[in-house]
Design a protein around this motif. Sequence first.
Motif, mmCIF file in Angstrom:
data_model
loop_
_atom_site.group_PDB
_atom_site.id
_atom_site.type_symbol
_atom_site.label_atom_id
_atom_site.label_comp_id
_atom_site.label_asym_id
_atom_site.label_seq_id
_atom_site.Cartn_x
_atom_site.Cartn_y
_atom_site.Cartn_z
ATOM 1 N N ALA A 48 0.810 -1.342 -0.013
ATOM 2 C CA ALA A 48 -0.061 0.148 0.159
ATOM 3 C C ALA A 48 0.911 1.468 0.024
ATOM 4 O O ALA A 48 1.923 1.059 0.512
ATOM 5 C CB ALA A 48 -0.936 -0.141 1.291
ATOM 6 N N THR A 57 -4.708 6.812 -1.595
ATOM 7 C CA THR A 57 -4.271 5.585 -1.072
ATOM 8 C C THR A 57 -4.184 4.628 -2.135
ATOM 9 O O THR A 57 -5.277 4.798 -3.079
ATOM 10 C CB THR A 57 -4.946 4.950 0.154
ATOM 11 O OG1 THR A 57 -6.274 5.080 -0.298
ATOM 12 C CG2 THR A 57 -4.493 6.174 1.231
ATOM 13 N N TYR A 59 -3.776 0.409 -3.118
ATOM 14 C CA TYR A 59 -3.447 -0.866 -2.615
ATOM 15 C C TYR A 59 -3.135 -2.180 -3.501
ATOM 16 O O TYR A 59 -3.485 -2.199 -4.667
ATOM 17 C CB TYR A 59 -4.619 -1.266 -1.808
ATOM 18 C CG TYR A 59 -5.257 -0.484 -0.692
ATOM 19 C CD1 TYR A 59 -5.882 0.663 -0.684
ATOM 20 C CD2 TYR A 59 -4.503 -0.428 0.689
ATOM 21 C CE1 TYR A 59 -5.940 1.352 0.060
ATOM 22 C CE2 TYR A 59 -4.851 0.228 1.586
ATOM 23 C CZ TYR A 59 -5.705 1.321 1.319
ATOM 24 O OH TYR A 59 -5.880 2.199 2.562
ATOM 25 N N LYS A 64 -6.415 -5.324 -0.882
ATOM 26 C CA LYS A 64 -7.561 -4.265 -1.171
ATOM 27 C C LYS A 64 -8.867 -4.832 -0.336
ATOM 28 O O LYS A 64 -9.184 -5.857 -0.498
ATOM 29 C CB LYS A 64 -8.078 -4.417 -2.575
ATOM 30 C CG LYS A 64 -8.601 -3.023 -2.899
ATOM 31 C CD LYS A 64 -8.543 -2.680 -4.476
ATOM 32 C CE LYS A 64 -7.307 -2.347 -5.048
ATOM 33 N NZ LYS A 64 -7.271 -2.390 -6.472
ATOM 34 N N THR A 68 -5.905 -1.003 5.192
ATOM 35 C CA THR A 68 -6.109 0.485 5.177
ATOM 36 C C THR A 68 -4.796 1.252 5.604
ATOM 37 O O THR A 68 -4.202 0.885 6.704
ATOM 38 C CB THR A 68 -7.059 0.935 5.994
ATOM 39 O OG1 THR A 68 -8.509 0.181 5.618
ATOM 40 C CG2 THR A 68 -7.384 2.364 5.830
#
Length: 125
Positions: A48, A57, A59, A64, A68
């Motif tokens: 990420a 952001t 990923y 995904k 986070t």
Amino acid sequence: VQLQASGGGLVRAGDSLRLSCVASGRTLSSYTVGWFRQGPGKERDFVATITWGGDTTYYADSVKGRFTISRDSTKNTVYLQCNSLKPEDTAIYYCAAKSVVYPGPIFMKASYDYWGQGTQVTVSS
């Protein structure tokens, strides 16, 4: 800038961990920060990244919807919240940073200038 990654551990499948990447020496306000991981016998892969404004952001497909990335500018720290962990998430997780002029994602590990020492995440089935 020096990076210190922490928060890894041994958990069971389905559990969560929050990894932290604390920066010292300079503020991360003009850095893109990324997380990478390296499993046993594998290459170090992108996980990420977050732009220096924190607005964008990105990923890897494999994480995904489960991971986070976020940043707290007041603490000069970037986090990786890892939920619904799977055994295949087992790896050493590294944070990395690169000073940038314009905010933008960086996916390639060779592009990063600074690396933390890594934190081990082990997920048992």
